[in-house]
Scaffold this motif. Structure first.
Motif, PDB file in Angstrom:
ATOM      1  N   LYS A   5       0.394  -1.354  -0.076  1.00 17.91           N
ATOM      2  CA  LYS A   5      -0.316   0.005   0.099  1.00 17.91           C
ATOM      3  C   LYS A   5       0.912   0.969  -0.399  1.00 17.91           C
ATOM      4  CE  LYS A   5      -4.060  -2.182   2.275  1.00 17.91           C
ATOM      5  NZ  LYS A   5      -5.287  -1.817   3.256  1.00 17.91           N
ATOM      6  N   SER A   6       1.642   1.654  -0.505  1.00 15.67           N
ATOM      7  CA  SER A   6       2.903   2.606  -0.483  1.00 15.67           C
ATOM      8  C   SER A   6       2.759   2.806  -1.709  1.00 15.67           C
ATOM      9  CB  SER A   6       4.131   2.002  -0.385  1.00 15.67           C
ATOM     10  OG  SER A   6       4.904   1.040  -0.966  1.00 15.67           O
ATOM     11  N   ALA A  23      11.338   9.992   0.643  1.00 21.93           N
ATOM     12  CA  ALA A  23       9.514  10.643  -0.015  1.00 21.93           C
ATOM     13  C   ALA A  23       9.017  10.407   1.038  1.00 21.93           C
ATOM     14  CB  ALA A  23       8.841   9.501  -0.903  1.00 21.93           C
ATOM     15  N   LEU A  24       9.135   9.094   2.355  1.00 20.37           N
ATOM     16  CA  LEU A  24       8.469   8.269   3.235  1.00 20.37           C
ATOM     17  C   LEU A  24       8.402   9.472   3.968  1.00 20.37           C
ATOM     18  CD1 LEU A  24       7.204   5.838   4.418  1.00 20.37           C
ATOM     19  CD2 LEU A  24       8.985   4.786   5.166  1.00 20.37           C
ATOM     20  N   LYS A  25      10.004   9.739   4.451  1.00 19.96           N
ATOM     21  CA  LYS A  25      10.018  10.532   5.947  1.00 19.96           C
ATOM     22  C   LYS A  25       8.965  12.192   5.287  1.00 19.96           C
ATOM     23  CE  LYS A  25      14.436   9.202   7.137  1.00 19.96           C
ATOM     24  NZ  LYS A  25      16.378   9.397   6.352  1.00 19.96           N
ATOM     25  N   LEU A  26       9.141  12.699   3.804  1.00 16.29           N
ATOM     26  CA  LEU A  26       8.426  14.066   3.552  1.00 16.29           C
ATOM     27  C   LEU A  26       7.082  13.820   3.668  1.00 16.29           C
ATOM     28  CD1 LEU A  26       8.731  16.596   2.254  1.00 16.29           C
ATOM     29  CD2 LEU A  26       8.540  15.224  -0.164  1.00 16.29           C
ATOM     30  N   CYS A  27       6.276  11.854   3.370  1.00 18.95           N
ATOM     31  CA  CYS A  27       4.768  12.414   3.613  1.00 18.95           C
ATOM     32  C   CYS A  27       4.303  11.817   5.241  1.00 18.95           C
ATOM     33  CB  CYS A  27       5.023  10.899   2.773  1.00 18.95           C
ATOM     34  SG  CYS A  27       4.828  11.417   1.509  1.00 18.95           S
ATOM     35  N   SER A  36      -1.257   4.247   2.895  1.00 14.44           N
ATOM     36  CA  SER A  36      -1.558   4.934   2.582  1.00 14.44           C
ATOM     37  C   SER A  36      -2.138   5.925   2.176  1.00 14.44           C
ATOM     38  CB  SER A  36      -3.337   4.042   2.541  1.00 14.44           C
ATOM     39  OG  SER A  36      -2.759   2.782   1.998  1.00 14.44           O
ATOM     40  N   MET A  37      -2.305   6.969   1.170  1.00 18.75           N
ATOM     41  CA  MET A  37      -2.970   8.705   1.018  1.00 18.75           C
ATOM     42  C   MET A  37      -4.180   8.992   0.471  1.00 18.75           C
ATOM     43  SD  MET A  37       1.250   9.680   1.569  1.00 18.75           S
ATOM     44  CE  MET A  37       0.236  11.403   0.807  1.00 18.75           C
TER      45      MET A  37
END
Length: 118
Positions: A5-6, A23-27, A36-37
């Motif tokens: 789910k990424s 990107a994970l840290k940014l999100c 999920s976003m």
């Protein structure tokens, strides 16, 4: 996709030119249980990363700009995000051995607007 789910994080990575971990840290401020976003959350992250965006309630039939596209698999029914890369003129799907583009129904998108100063 490195994690289940990424796809939304993968789209942020592709559009910002960052690696998945960055990107994970940014999100997310901390490690989330669910990656999920929503399209609105993706747009917020892209704006925070300095990109100029425009949310579209309908995906245009002719795509000429970089976009994150919300879509649904026509047969399996799962929701997903992919990227359109305008430089390469192709769709980028974070799923390894991804379905054909024709298997998706495009719903909404985030257009990355070109910087008017360039």
């Amino acid at each position: 996709m490195p994690k289940p789910k990424s796809c939304s994080v993968c789209c942020v990575a592709m559009l910002t030119g960052r690696g998945f971990d960055d990107a994970l840290k940014l999100c997310f401020a901390q490690e989330p249980r669910d990656l999920s976003m929503s399209l609105e959350q993706i747009e917020l992250v892209l704006n925070q990363a300095g990109l100029n965006t425009l949310r579209l309630d309908k995906v245009p039939s002719t795509i000429q700009d970089n976009m994150s596209i919300e879509c649904r698999h026509k047969v399996k029914g799962f929701w997903h995000y992919i990227v359109y890369d305008a430089d390469q003129k192709k769709f980028l799907d974070p799923i390894v051995n991804s379905p054909k583009i024709e298997d998706y129904e495009f719903t909404r998108a985030i257009k990355i607007k070109k910087n008017p100063q360039l």
